[in-house]
Design an enzyme around this catalytic site. Structure first.
Site, PDB file in Angstrom:
ATOM      1  N   CYS A 115       0.817  -1.221   0.000  1.00  0.00           N
ATOM      2  CA  CYS A 115       0.000   0.000   0.000  1.00  0.00           C
ATOM      3  C   CYS A 115       0.851   1.273   0.000  1.00  0.00           C
ATOM      4  O   CYS A 115       0.358   2.351  -0.311  1.00  0.00           O
ATOM      5  CB  CYS A 115      -0.948   0.011   1.191  1.00  0.00           C
ATOM      6  SG  CYS A 115      -2.008  -1.429   1.248  1.00  0.00           S
ATOM      7  N   HIS A 256      -3.539   7.146   2.630  1.00  0.00           N
ATOM      8  CA  HIS A 256      -3.919   5.821   2.141  1.00  0.00           C
ATOM      9  C   HIS A 256      -5.305   5.516   2.704  1.00  0.00           C
ATOM     10  O   HIS A 256      -5.557   5.672   3.894  1.00  0.00           O
ATOM     11  CB  HIS A 256      -2.880   4.799   2.619  1.00  0.00           C
ATOM     12  CG  HIS A 256      -3.260   3.383   2.339  1.00  0.00           C
ATOM     13  ND1 HIS A 256      -3.849   2.993   1.163  1.00  0.00           N
ATOM     14  CD2 HIS A 256      -3.141   2.255   3.090  1.00  0.00           C
ATOM     15  CE1 HIS A 256      -4.074   1.688   1.202  1.00  0.00           C
ATOM     16  NE2 HIS A 256      -3.660   1.225   2.357  1.00  0.00           N
ATOM     17  N   ASN A 286     -10.085  -0.313   0.432  1.00  0.00           N
ATOM     18  CA  ASN A 286      -8.626  -0.196   0.386  1.00  0.00           C
ATOM     19  C   ASN A 286      -8.136  -0.741  -0.953  1.00  0.00           C
ATOM     20  O   ASN A 286      -8.180  -1.945  -1.184  1.00  0.00           O
ATOM     21  CB  ASN A 286      -8.034  -0.996   1.548  1.00  0.00           C
ATOM     22  CG  ASN A 286      -6.511  -1.063   1.515  1.00  0.00           C
ATOM     23  OD1 ASN A 286      -5.875  -0.531   0.609  1.00  0.00           O
ATOM     24  ND2 ASN A 286      -5.927  -1.727   2.502  1.00  0.00           N
TER      25      ASN A 286
END
Ligand code: UT7
Length: 329
Positions: A115, A256, A286
């Site tokens: 990520c 994020h 996500n």
């Protein structure tokens, strides 16, 4: 004489058209829209459909970024793609994108930092420009973790969605714009917090790895949560301190998109008003390496960031990795 700066010349993004809502999960798991919304902030996520892959999403985002930058594929000097969910173990997604957009002969490689991957790739791409080696670098973040999710594991599969985002970096002598600062960190001792155990050299795919579900994402949710809050707070503080910025100087935080509670606890520490924090986790979940460029592209399209804006990006992910960037648009 001051060196070159890497400025964001164009942005693009792509999501698959198939949508999976929290209510869709209620039909297959012991979960509820209420639990998922309250604990994560996610309402729905886009998942790959038949025939779609990480590289098809990345190609759409890359073409959009080129168009937005008013450039042609052969104007590029380099393509870097951050991903942990490539179409296949090799070649790199970046090679497939290079072919699909027709950037003949342009070097292309993937970078794996989960990520945090987009910020890692932004940092690497900007170095090539700052050193004078290249003039234009395409930086892509793409992940399609739906292909690695165990849809019987309610503690992980509800979080993830698929997407791609891309920016074209271009060399500029204007010192008031561009990638001002990046910070990258790793703690490999936390490698097993989020990982896919099977299918690599440690456990090559076999009937046993398949039977044991080792081709799926394994996540220690609680441990990741604690790590995430601490690192996101630290990154925000570090980015502001190193660039001498106050909360008032920052126009937008692009975190994020992982869990609304993580984003809120990190930004609250510095009293960032939520209208200075871009959040789209409700619609996409996500999306790993795609999360920041997807959010950035939406923020720019919505007029929340534009020429002159100061943006702080912060991310963390498997590795464990964490990374931040300060960008002047
Ligand atoms: O990019 C990095 C990727 N990952 C992350 O950043 C993940 C970070 N972690 C998180 O976001 C959160 O830890 C989760 C959303 C994954 C889980 O939320 P939590 O508040 O930490 O829940 P928990 O794991 O402590 O579980 C609490 C309860 C448990 O039940 P019991 O043992 O208390 O009876 C879980 O079994 O919630 C249960 N639970 C669920 N219930 C309904 C876990 N997942 C679900 C679910 N629906 N989907």
């Amino acid at each position: 004489m001051p060196g070159m700066r890497a400025v964001i010349k164009g942005i693009g993004s792509a999501v698959p058209s198939r949508i999976m809502t929290n209510h869709d999960f209620e039909a297959i798991l012991d979960t509820s829209d209420e639990w998922i919304t309250k604990r994560t902030g996610v309402k729905e996520r886009h998942l790959l459909g038949e025939g779609e892959t990480s590289s098809t999403l990345a190609t759409t985002a890359a073409k959009q970024a080129l168009e937005n930058a008013n450039l042609k594929p052969d104007d590029l000097d380099l393509i870097i793609c951050a991903t942990v969910s490539p179409d296949m173990p090799f070649p790199a997604v970046a090679c497939l994108v290079q072919d699909a957009i027709g950037a003949v002969g342009v070097p292309a490689f993937d970078l794996s930092a989960a990520c945090s991957g987009f910020i890692y790739a932004l940092s690497v791409g900007s170095q090539f420009i700052e050193t004078g080696k290249y003039k234009r670098v395409m930086v892509i973040g793409v992940d399609a973790l739906s292909r690695f999710c165990d849809y019987t594991d309610r503690g992980s599969c509800i979080l993830f969605g698929d997407a791609a985002g891309a920016v074209v970096l271009e060399a500029s002598e204007d010192q008031t714009k561009g990638i001002e600062y990046t910070v990258l960190h790793t703690d490999g001792s936390g490698w097993d917090y989020i990982h896919v155990p099977g299918g690599g050299t440690a456990k090559p795919t076999s009937q046993k790895t398949l039977d044991d579900g080792e081709h799926y994402v394994k996540m220690r949710g609680r441990d990741v949560y604690k790590f995430a809050v601490e690192k996101m707070q630290w990154l925000l503080g570090d980015c502001m301190e190193k660039c001498n910025l106050s909360v008032d100087d920052v126009d937008l935080v692009v975190p994020h998109q992982v869990n609304i509670r993580i984003i809120e606890s990190a930004t609250k520490k510095y009293n960032f008003p939520m209208d200075k924090v871009y959040v789209n986790i409700d619609r996409y979940g996500n999306t790993s390496a795609a999360s920041i460029p997807l959010a950035l592209s939406e923020a720019v399209a919505a007029g929340k960031a534009g020429p002159g804006s100061t943006i702080v990006m912060v991310a963390f992910g498997a590795g464990l990795t964490w990374a931040g960037a300060v960008v002047k648009m």
